[in-house]
Design a protein around this motif. Structure first.
Motif, short mmCIF file in Angstrom:
data_model
loop_
_atom_site.label_atom_id
_atom_site.label_comp_id
_atom_site.label_asym_id
_atom_site.label_seq_id
_atom_site.Cartn_x
_atom_site.Cartn_y
_atom_site.Cartn_z
N ALA A 195 0.83 -1.20 0.00
CA ALA A 195 0.00 0.00 0.00
C ALA A 195 0.87 1.26 0.00
O ALA A 195 0.57 2.23 -0.70
N GLU A 196 1.94 1.24 0.78
CA GLU A 196 2.84 2.39 0.82
C GLU A 196 3.51 2.60 -0.54
O GLU A 196 3.66 3.73 -1.00
N THR A 197 3.90 1.53 -1.19
CA THR A 197 4.53 1.62 -2.51
C THR A 197 3.55 2.21 -3.52
O THR A 197 3.90 3.10 -4.29
N VAL A 198 2.32 1.75 -3.49
CA VAL A 198 1.30 2.27 -4.41
C VAL A 198 1.05 3.75 -4.14
O VAL A 198 0.95 4.54 -5.07
N GLU A 199 0.98 4.12 -2.89
CA GLU A 199 0.76 5.53 -2.52
C GLU A 199 1.91 6.41 -3.03
O GLU A 199 1.68 7.48 -3.58
N GLU A 200 3.14 5.95 -2.86
CA GLU A 200 4.30 6.72 -3.32
C GLU A 200 4.29 6.85 -4.84
O GLU A 200 4.57 7.92 -5.38
N ARG A 201 3.98 5.77 -5.54
CA ARG A 201 3.94 5.82 -7.01
C ARG A 201 2.85 6.77 -7.49
O ARG A 201 3.05 7.54 -8.41
N THR A 202 1.68 6.68 -6.87
CA THR A 202 0.57 7.54 -7.26
C THR A 202 0.93 9.00 -7.05
O THR A 202 0.68 9.84 -7.92
N ALA A 203 1.53 9.33 -5.92
CA ALA A 203 1.95 10.70 -5.65
C ALA A 203 2.98 11.15 -6.68
O ALA A 203 2.93 12.29 -7.16
#
Length: 53
Positions: free
Chosen positions: A10-18
């Motif tokens: 989830a953290e990886t997805v959040e960082e990529r999205t940002a």
């Protein structure tokens, strides 16, 4: 998957999205489109139709 693995994912997805959002907003046309769509609504505040009843 373990809870820790799900949190990391989830953290990886959040960082990529940002990162994608930041990159997109560097494009002046994208920035203008975002501002024309969202800034007036933010500045005007909520309307009767946007408030849950």
């Amino acid at each position: 998957m373990t809870r820790e693995e799900l949190i990391a994912l989830a953290e990886t997805v959040e960082e990529r999205t940002a990162g994608y959002l930041r990159a997109a907003l560097e494009d002046p046309e994208v920035m203008a489109a975002v501002h024309s769509r969202y800034v007036p609504a933010v500045l005007d505040g909520p309307t009767d139709s946007s408030v849950a009843k």
